[in-house]
Design an enzyme around this catalytic site. Structure first.
Site, PDB file in Angstrom:
ATOM      1  N   LYS A 121       1.018  -1.333  -0.038  1.00 10.66           N
ATOM      2  CA  LYS A 121       0.080  -0.018  -0.011  1.00 10.66           C
ATOM      3  C   LYS A 121       0.779   1.455  -0.050  1.00 10.66           C
ATOM      4  O   LYS A 121       0.845   2.356  -0.775  1.00 10.66           O
ATOM      5  CB  LYS A 121      -1.013   0.019   1.324  1.00 10.66           C
ATOM      6  CG  LYS A 121      -1.932   1.286   1.115  1.00 10.66           C
ATOM      7  CD  LYS A 121      -1.474   2.252   2.248  1.00 10.66           C
ATOM      8  CE  LYS A 121      -2.000   3.500   2.007  1.00 10.66           C
ATOM      9  NZ  LYS A 121      -1.703   4.390   3.144  1.00 10.66           N
ATOM     10  N   ASP A 139      -6.136   0.429   0.703  1.00  7.21           N
ATOM     11  CA  ASP A 139      -6.265   0.506   2.064  1.00  7.21           C
ATOM     12  C   ASP A 139      -7.428   0.203   2.497  1.00  7.21           C
ATOM     13  O   ASP A 139      -8.169  -0.669   1.932  1.00  7.21           O
ATOM     14  CB  ASP A 139      -6.149   2.152   2.369  1.00  7.21           C
ATOM     15  CG  ASP A 139      -7.148   3.143   1.734  1.00  7.21           C
ATOM     16  OD1 ASP A 139      -7.780   2.423   0.928  1.00  7.21           O
ATOM     17  OD2 ASP A 139      -7.203   4.089   2.053  1.00  7.21           O
TER      18      ASP A 139
END
Length: 210
Positions: A121, A139
């Site tokens: 991420k 996320d």
DNA sequence: CTCCCGATAT
DNA sequence: ATATCAGGAG
């Protein structure tokens, strides 16, 4: 409607309502974005932005963070939560950047993932926003919205990432994730999603029983 | 899978 | 009281 077609329709609406969708973290260079992103784990961007101005005034580069006192750094970032892990990771991260990457944030996934506290991420966000390399930033928001919108049925962020890569045009990846996060904060909230007011409700089955 | 963890909304 | 917030490591 085909899922790819539906994604394009959603993007069309997102481009109209979130024309300036971008990273909400405040930063002035690649290292600041890397650190702000690490601090943002399980914490709102708003809170991170309250901490980082003082933080970046105190520690100006990777060398400063590499030589920081752990306990002192813990206190500096405390309001963002997970402060012991984050402080340790930031220092380890900056030591590796100084010792192995010439003091500069790596510009590729393989090297970014070597940094402590940096997962896909964070790496994809840095690649997209700093180096212009398209990446799916999964996320908590992107995962939740992707499931609600029917783009994936997986919880595993890596599987969500690969499902989205198959559905979305490569050049849309980074921007689309920023738009999903905006949308997640405004309408498609984790707790009380406001489906009745959602601009893409006609393209989403999630709130269809109300 | 669990743990890390403070702050806010519900 | 509990869920959630731009996750990652063991």
């Amino acid at each position: 409607m085909d899922v790819k077609q539906r994604a394009l329709e959603i993007i069309k609406i997102f481009d109209e309502i979130y024309p300036d969708a971008g990273c909400s973290l405040t930063y002035e260079d690649p290292l600041q974005l890397l650190i702000a992103t690490q601090l943002s784990a399980q914490c709102t961007d708003e809170r991170v932005n309250q901490v980082t101005p003082d933080l970046f005034r105190k520690y100006k580069n990777a060398h400063d963070f590499a030589n920081a006192d752990v306990r002192e750094l813990e206190q500096d970032i405390k309001p963002t939560g997970f402060f012991r892990n984050k402080a340790r990771n930031i220092i380890g991260c900056c030591r590796m950047i100084v010792e192995q990457f010439g003091g500069k944030v790596p510009d590729n996934m393989e090297d970014l993932l070597k940094l402590p506290g940096v997962g896909r991420k964070t790496a994809n966000l840095v690649l997209g926003d700093i180096f212009g390399v398209p990446g799916i930033v999964v996320d908590t928001h992107v995962g939740r919205l992707s499931r609600r919108m029917g783009f994936t049925r997986h919880d595993d962020p890596v599987k969500v990432e690969f499902d989205l890569m198959k559905i979305l045009p490569r050049e849309k990846w980074t921007r689309f994730c920023h738009q999903m996060i905006y949308h997640g904060r405004k309408y498609c909230k984790a707790r009380k999603p406001d489906c009745s007011a959602c601009p893409v409700k006609s393209l989403c089955d999630y709130g269809k029983d109300k």
